[in-house]
Structure formats: structure tokens, C-alpha cells
Design an enzyme around this catalytic site. Structure first.
Site, PDB file in Angstrom:
ATOM      1  N   SER A 124       5.597  21.656 113.142  1.00  0.00           N
ATOM      2  CA  SER A 124       4.803  22.460 113.121  1.00  0.00           C
ATOM      3  C   SER A 124       3.017  21.694 112.494  1.00  0.00           C
ATOM      4  O   SER A 124       3.691  21.110 111.578  1.00  0.00           O
ATOM      5  CB  SER A 124       4.796  24.164 112.775  1.00  0.00           C
ATOM      6  OG  SER A 124       3.726  24.784 112.698  1.00  0.00           O
ATOM      7  N   TYR A 149       9.456  30.176 107.122  1.00  0.00           N
ATOM      8  CA  TYR A 149       8.646  30.420 108.405  1.00  0.00           C
ATOM      9  C   TYR A 149       9.117  28.537 108.141  1.00  0.00           C
ATOM     10  O   TYR A 149       9.446  27.716 109.271  1.00  0.00           O
ATOM     11  CB  TYR A 149       8.153  30.557 109.422  1.00  0.00           C
ATOM     12  CG  TYR A 149       8.063  29.963 110.411  1.00  0.00           C
ATOM     13  CD1 TYR A 149       8.773  29.576 111.716  1.00  0.00           C
ATOM     14  CD2 TYR A 149       6.264  29.940 110.433  1.00  0.00           C
ATOM     15  CE1 TYR A 149       8.314  29.235 112.742  1.00  0.00           C
ATOM     16  CE2 TYR A 149       6.109  28.576 111.524  1.00  0.00           C
ATOM     17  CZ  TYR A 149       6.894  28.178 112.277  1.00  0.00           C
ATOM     18  OH  TYR A 149       6.604  27.417 113.884  1.00  0.00           O
ATOM     19  N   LYS A 153      10.694  24.652 109.308  1.00  0.00           N
ATOM     20  CA  LYS A 153      10.207  23.108 110.101  1.00  0.00           C
ATOM     21  C   LYS A 153      10.467  22.441 108.847  1.00  0.00           C
ATOM     22  O   LYS A 153      10.886  21.005 109.493  1.00  0.00           O
ATOM     23  CB  LYS A 153       8.754  23.910 110.500  1.00  0.00           C
ATOM     24  CG  LYS A 153       8.813  25.119 111.232  1.00  0.00           C
ATOM     25  CD  LYS A 153       9.346  24.279 112.428  1.00  0.00           C
ATOM     26  CE  LYS A 153       9.730  25.399 113.619  1.00  0.00           C
ATOM     27  NZ  LYS A 153      10.492  25.421 114.847  1.00  0.00           N
ATOM     28  N   ASP A 295      -3.175  31.743 103.850  1.00  0.00           N
ATOM     29  CA  ASP A 295      -4.310  31.321 104.998  1.00  0.00           C
ATOM     30  C   ASP A 295      -4.881  29.870 104.651  1.00  0.00           C
ATOM     31  O   ASP A 295      -5.409  29.831 103.819  1.00  0.00           O
ATOM     32  CB  ASP A 295      -5.850  32.140 106.137  1.00  0.00           C
ATOM     33  CG  ASP A 295      -4.697  32.443 106.654  1.00  0.00           C
ATOM     34  OD1 ASP A 295      -3.820  31.984 107.340  1.00  0.00           O
ATOM     35  OD2 ASP A 295      -5.569  33.327 107.922  1.00  0.00           O
TER      36      ASP A 295
HETATM   37  P1  NAD Z   1       8.951  31.968 121.323  1.00  0.00           P
HETATM   38  O1  NAD Z   1       9.230  32.654 120.174  1.00  0.00           O
HETATM   39  O2  NAD Z   1       8.100  32.840 122.752  1.00  0.00           O
HETATM   40  O3  NAD Z   1      10.151  31.066 121.905  1.00  0.00           O
HETATM   41  C1  NAD Z   1      10.991  30.712 121.385  1.00  0.00           C
HETATM   42  C2  NAD Z   1      12.485  31.198 122.409  1.00  0.00           C
HETATM   43  O4  NAD Z   1      13.490  30.734 121.699  1.00  0.00           O
HETATM   44  C3  NAD Z   1      12.769  31.931 122.759  1.00  0.00           C
HETATM   45  O5  NAD Z   1      12.977  32.637 123.929  1.00  0.00           O
HETATM   46  C4  NAD Z   1      13.992  33.329 121.791  1.00  0.00           C
HETATM   47  O6  NAD Z   1      14.608  34.185 122.311  1.00  0.00           O
HETATM   48  C5  NAD Z   1      14.424  32.084 121.443  1.00  0.00           C
HETATM   49  N1  NAD Z   1      15.635  31.984 120.310  1.00  0.00           N
HETATM   50  C6  NAD Z   1      15.340  32.335 119.329  1.00  0.00           C
HETATM   51  N2  NAD Z   1      16.227  32.265 118.450  1.00  0.00           N
HETATM   52  C7  NAD Z   1      17.425  31.648 118.917  1.00  0.00           C
HETATM   53  C8  NAD Z   1      18.801  31.411 118.853  1.00  0.00           C
HETATM   54  N3  NAD Z   1      19.188  31.604 117.094  1.00  0.00           N
HETATM   55  N4  NAD Z   1      19.199  31.048 119.974  1.00  0.00           N
HETATM   56  C9  NAD Z   1      18.940  30.355 121.782  1.00  0.00           C
HETATM   57  N5  NAD Z   1      17.362  30.849 121.144  1.00  0.00           N
HETATM   58  C10 NAD Z   1      16.963  31.667 120.500  1.00  0.00           C
HETATM   59  O7  NAD Z   1       7.981  30.791 120.591  1.00  0.00           O
HETATM   60  P2  NAD Z   1       7.271  29.797 120.956  1.00  0.00           P
HETATM   61  O8  NAD Z   1       5.957  29.632 120.501  1.00  0.00           O
HETATM   62  O9  NAD Z   1       7.329  29.468 122.605  1.00  0.00           O
HETATM   63  O10 NAD Z   1       7.481  28.840 119.886  1.00  0.00           O
HETATM   64  C11 NAD Z   1       8.862  27.508 120.202  1.00  0.00           C
HETATM   65  C12 NAD Z   1       8.721  27.195 119.039  1.00  0.00           C
HETATM   66  O11 NAD Z   1       7.837  26.552 118.229  1.00  0.00           O
HETATM   67  C13 NAD Z   1       9.203  27.560 118.208  1.00  0.00           C
HETATM   68  O12 NAD Z   1      11.194  26.675 116.889  1.00  0.00           O
HETATM   69  C14 NAD Z   1       8.293  27.812 117.234  1.00  0.00           C
HETATM   70  O13 NAD Z   1       8.315  28.143 115.824  1.00  0.00           O
HETATM   71  C15 NAD Z   1       7.651  26.532 117.492  1.00  0.00           C
HETATM   72  N6  NAD Z   1       5.743  26.499 117.480  1.00  0.00           N
HETATM   73  C16 NAD Z   1       5.936  26.865 117.542  1.00  0.00           C
HETATM   74  C17 NAD Z   1       4.359  27.748 117.167  1.00  0.00           C
HETATM   75  C18 NAD Z   1       3.459  28.608 118.461  1.00  0.00           C
HETATM   76  O14 NAD Z   1       1.865  28.480 117.664  1.00  0.00           O
HETATM   77  N7  NAD Z   1       3.606  29.328 119.153  1.00  0.00           N
HETATM   78  C19 NAD Z   1       3.339  26.236 116.431  1.00  0.00           C
HETATM   79  C20 NAD Z   1       3.804  26.039 115.861  1.00  0.00           C
HETATM   80  C21 NAD Z   1       5.334  25.426 115.859  1.00  0.00           C
HETATM   81  C1  UD1 Z   2      -0.349  30.901 111.935  1.00  0.00           C
HETATM   82  C2  UD1 Z   2       0.845  30.959 110.449  1.00  0.00           C
HETATM   83  C3  UD1 Z   2       1.424  28.863 110.808  1.00  0.00           C
HETATM   84  C4  UD1 Z   2       2.312  29.047 112.286  1.00  0.00           C
HETATM   85  C5  UD1 Z   2       1.371  29.577 113.336  1.00  0.00           C
HETATM   86  C6  UD1 Z   2       1.880  29.963 114.988  1.00  0.00           C
HETATM   87  C7  UD1 Z   2       0.197  32.062 108.676  1.00  0.00           C
HETATM   88  C8  UD1 Z   2      -0.875  31.918 107.212  1.00  0.00           C
HETATM   89  N1  UD1 Z   2       0.215  30.947 109.093  1.00  0.00           N
HETATM   90  O1  UD1 Z   2      -1.058  29.326 111.726  1.00  0.00           O
HETATM   91  O2  UD1 Z   2       2.448  28.971 109.704  1.00  0.00           O
HETATM   92  O3  UD1 Z   2       3.197  27.803 112.755  1.00  0.00           O
HETATM   93  O4  UD1 Z   2       0.352  30.691 113.265  1.00  0.00           O
HETATM   94  O5  UD1 Z   2       2.634  30.701 114.916  1.00  0.00           O
HETATM   95  O6  UD1 Z   2       0.434  32.710 109.543  1.00  0.00           O
HETATM   96  N2  UD1 Z   2      -6.873  35.563 112.391  1.00  0.00           N
HETATM   97  C9  UD1 Z   2      -7.992  36.547 112.404  1.00  0.00           C
HETATM   98  N3  UD1 Z   2      -7.397  37.912 112.967  1.00  0.00           N
HETATM   99  C10 UD1 Z   2      -5.788  37.939 113.260  1.00  0.00           C
HETATM  100  C11 UD1 Z   2      -5.185  36.683 112.877  1.00  0.00           C
HETATM  101  C12 UD1 Z   2      -5.791  35.246 112.802  1.00  0.00           C
HETATM  102  O7  UD1 Z   2      -8.725  37.117 111.939  1.00  0.00           O
HETATM  103  O8  UD1 Z   2      -5.594  39.531 113.715  1.00  0.00           O
HETATM  104  C13 UD1 Z   2      -7.470  33.873 111.825  1.00  0.00           C
HETATM  105  C14 UD1 Z   2      -6.357  33.158 110.908  1.00  0.00           C
HETATM  106  O9  UD1 Z   2      -6.805  33.496 109.798  1.00  0.00           O
HETATM  107  C15 UD1 Z   2      -7.016  31.987 111.291  1.00  0.00           C
HETATM  108  C16 UD1 Z   2      -6.977  32.218 112.695  1.00  0.00           C
HETATM  109  O10 UD1 Z   2      -7.415  33.400 113.057  1.00  0.00           O
HETATM  110  O11 UD1 Z   2      -7.885  31.710 110.286  1.00  0.00           O
HETATM  111  C17 UD1 Z   2      -5.648  31.633 113.304  1.00  0.00           C
HETATM  112  O12 UD1 Z   2      -4.577  32.547 112.967  1.00  0.00           O
HETATM  113  P1  UD1 Z   2      -3.150  32.178 113.448  1.00  0.00           P
HETATM  114  O13 UD1 Z   2      -3.930  32.451 115.447  1.00  0.00           O
HETATM  115  O14 UD1 Z   2      -2.536  33.056 112.614  1.00  0.00           O
HETATM  116  O15 UD1 Z   2      -2.680  30.807 112.963  1.00  0.00           O
HETATM  117  P2  UD1 Z   2      -2.891  30.324 111.959  1.00  0.00           P
HETATM  118  O16 UD1 Z   2      -3.178  30.689 110.815  1.00  0.00           O
HETATM  119  O17 UD1 Z   2      -3.326  28.278 112.062  1.00  0.00           O
END
Ligand code: NAD
Ligand code: UD1
Length: 336
Positions: A124, A149, A153, A295
């Protein structure tokens, strides 16, 4: 070629499975469904017209993993499984360290035993911490994460670097995602938060569909043109395509590399709200609230390395991200 996808029922995993199958790969999914639904697996099957192989297995279950590796030919692993709620991680740090770090170590041991030694990992942009200035580049210092969290990573990236240093046969790709939003064009799969969403886009779309009443905009006094936070939103299908490219590299050569997956463009909270209103025709009820702790004002990628080395770049714009999110949310107001 057959790829094991951990967390393949989740938001990014399900979209990546579709892109992999479209690119000619076989996928084997493992998921414990702690944050997803088996319905997502059915929908991947519906979109691709394929029977999807899926095991209900926890990545901390070494015996279960061993059986899956023994019974299936696996050429590489894409590792999405993990817990991802920033706020929750502050209250339950041990759960996050156990699930994300403990789970990854167990998974890596199983991969090593099975002898495939090829992995793409979901990292991330959060590993860049608060001190770097955007556009963020892969060679900038990491650290200074503000919650458990983010720290998982950071540590997993280091574990994978140590692993490669110990054995140069490994082939590892660390993908640093920016802000994935959007959904598959079919409207069949998309982001499905279990509780009140923490992230901006699912919050907006749930206000639009009437599940939530009002969005809190966290701060309008940042040093940005409209005062609200700026992020690099990337369409989840573009992100999924980035995994296909990273996988090709991992399958082709050993080594360890890190790539930003973002668009390189910053979009403010108010700009995203207005883009969503335009494509959905819905008014988003919002109010200005205090800043959210942890943030940063501005966070966007320099995605140049992924273009140079993987031949990948994001293609879809913010309007398309909003359109596809809205189709998913409208067709599935309560999620899966
Ligand atoms: P998600 O929660 O939708 O998907 C994660 C999946 O992993 C889920 O289906 C959950 O059931 C499964 N899981 C969790 N723990 C497990 C375990 N111990 N054994 C087996 N399965 C397990 O999340 P996502 O948004 O699809 O994210 C996927 C990956 O990308 C995650 O590692 C997340 O941290 C990373 N990531 C996501 C974002 C984002 O904004 N969505 C941003 C940066 C990184
Ligand atoms: C957040 C996490 C980051 C994580 C990512 C994906 C924090 C501080 N950071 O990132 O670690 O990898 O999500 O899961 O939580 N916002 C609003 N109202 C809301 C939600 C968000 O105004 O209800 C704003 C936030 O202040 C930010 C932007 O929207 O400026 C994006 O927020 P968000 O979607 O939560 O992503 P990140 O903060 O980039």
C-alpha cells in the site's frame, strides 16, 4: 499456468481473478470469507463462464495450505488476503499482526515447501508514511506508518526482502496500491464493506443509494486548491491488469521489485463527490467535518516505473470509476 490467489473473494482479488482468467491463466482461490462472501466466487464464474476452484482456507492454516499445494499445480501466488481496516487495527493490533504478518509467514513457508517461490504481494502507498512529498516514487524512504495496518504492510515488505536476500531463487513483486475504486463493468462484483465504510468512495455510493444519510468531508482547510484532501484514485480493473503484468515478470525471472500502482493524478474529495453526482444524477448530501487523524493533505503516485518496466499504465478516468461504482451499488444496494 495456474495461480493461487489468497483473498480472491475480496474486492481487488475478485477483479484480478477475472483479468487473469481473461488473460488465459487458471486460478485457484483460497479465502476464509472473514471479509467477503462466497457469492463473489459465483459471480466471477458468471462473468468468465468458468467453474472457479475455491477453498475455504485460512492462510494461517499450514496443514490446509499444504493439502492445497499438494493437490493443485501452482506456478505462482498472488497474495491479497489480509485485514485492512485502519481504525480497527488501532484497537486490535494483535489481530492484525497475527492475521497479516503471521498469515504471510505461514503462507511463505508453504510456498517454499511446495517449491514455487514466486509471489506478488498487495502492499500500500501507506508505507511511504507522512513525510514524503507527492508524487511518490518507489525509491523514497518508507516508514513512519501511523497505524498497525500500515505497519503490517511495511514489515511484510521487509520480510519479503529478507527472504530474497536469503535465497535468490525467489521472484517477488511488491505492489503499492494507491486508492482503488470502481467496479467491473458487468455490475456483478464490486466493493462490499461489511460495516460503515471507512473509505471515501464506498461512503459516497452508499449515500447515493440511500443506505447512509450524510458524508463527512474530513477537513476543508488543507493546503490544496479546494482545501480538501487529494488522493490518487485508480480503477480496480486497471489495478487488476497491473497484477497480470507483475505476474508475467515474476514468472519470467527471479528478483525482487517494487511498483506503485496509481494513475499519477490527484483528485480532491470535493472533485470526487462532484464527479459522482454528475454520472449518477444523485445529489450527495455532505457536511464539512474536522480532519481525520493520520491523513495527509496530498498523496499521489509517480507511476513511471510500472510503465517502463511492466509496460502498464492506468487507462480509466474518474468519470468511468464513478460510473462503474454506481452501476455496482445500484444493482446491489445491500452488497452481495
Ligand atoms: P478485501 O477485504 O475485500 O479482501 C481481502 C480478502 O482476504 C477477503 O476476502 C478476506 O475474507 C480474505 N482474508 C482475510 N484474512 C484472511 C486469512 N487469514 N485467510 C484467508 N483469507 C483471508 O480487501 P481488498 O480491498 O480486496 O484488499 C486486498 C489486499 O490489498 C489487502 O491485503 C489490502 O490490505 C491491500 N490493499 C487494499 C487497498 C484498498 O484500498 N482496498 C489499498 C492498499 C492495499
Ligand atoms: C486510507 C488509509 C490507508 C489505506 C487506504 C486503503 C487512513 C489514514 N488511511 O487511505 O492506510 O491504505 O485507506 O484502505 O485511514 N474522506 C472523507 N470522508 C470519509 C472518508 C474519507 O472526507 O468518510 C477523505 C479522507 O480524508 C481522504 C480521502 O477522503 O482525504 C480518501 O480517504 P480514504 O478513502 O479513506 O483513503 P486514504 O485516506 O487515502
Amino acid at each position: 499456468m495456474s495461480v493461487l490467489i489468497t483473498g480472491g473473494a475480496g474486492y481487488i482479488g475478485s477483479h484480478t481473478c477475472v483479468e487473469l482468467i481473461n488473460a488465459g491463466y487458471d486460478v485457484v482461490i483460497i479465502d476464509n470469507f472473514s471479509n467477503s462472501s462466497p457469492e463473489a466466487i459465483k459471480r466471477i464464474g458468471k462473468i468468465t463462464g468458468r467453474e472457479i476452484k475455491c477453498f475455504n482456507c485460512d492462510i494461517r492454516d499450514s496443514k490446509g495450505l499444504e493439502k492445497i499445494f499438494a493437490g493443485n499445480k501452482i506456478d505462482a501466488v498472488i497474495h491479497f488476503a489480509g485485514l485492512k481496516a485502519v481504525g480497527e487495527s488501532i484497537h486490535k493490533p494483535l489481530e492484525y499482526y497475527d492475521n497479516n504478518i503471521g498469515g504471510t509467514v505461514t503462507l511463505l513457508e508453504s510456498i517454499k515447501k511446495a517449491g514455487c517461490k514466486k509471489i506478488v504481494f498487495s502492499s500500500s502507498a501507506t508505507v511511504y508514511g507522512m513525510k514524503n512529498t507527492s508524487p511518490l516514487k518507489e525509491d523514497m524512504p518508507t516508514g513512519g506508518t501511523t497505524n498497525p495496518y500500515g505497519t503490517t504492510k511495511l514489515y511484510i515488505e521487509q520480510i519479503l526482502r529478507d527472504l530474497y536476500a536469503s535465497d535468490g531463487e525467489w521472484s517477488i513483486s511488491l505492489l503499492r496500491y494507491f486508492n482503488p475504486i470502481g467496479a467491473h463493468k458487468s455490475g456483478l462484483i464490486g466493493e462490499n464493506p461489511r460495516d460503515i465504510p471507512n473509505n471515501l468512495m464506498p461512503y459516497i455510493s452508499q449515500v447515493a443509494v440511500g443506505r447512509l444519510r450524510c458524508l463527512n468531508v474530513f477537513g476543508n482547510d488543507y493546503d490544496t486548491p479546494d482545501g480538501t484532501g487529494i488522493r490518487d484514485y485508480i480503477h480496480v480493473v486497471d489495478l487488476a491488469a497491473g497484477h497480470v503484468k507483475a505476474l508475467e515478470k515474476v514468472l519470467g525471472e527471479s528478483g525482487i521489485s517494487v511498483y506503485n500502482l496509481g494513475t499519477g493524478k490527484g483528485v480532491s474529495v470535493l472533485e470526487l463527490i462532484h464527479a459522482f453526482e454528475k454520472v449518477s444524477g444523485k445529489k450527495i448530501n455532505y457536511r464539512i467535518a474536522p480532519r481525520r487523524k493520520g491523513d495527509v493533505a496530498v498523496c499521489f503516485a509517480d507511476p513511471g516505473k510500472a510503465l517502463r518496466e511492466l509496460g502498464w499504465k492506468a487507462e480509466r478516468d474518474v468519470d468511468e470509476m464513478c460510473e462503474d461504482t454506481w452501476r455496482w451499488q445500484k444493482n446491489n444496494p445491500e452488497g452481495f
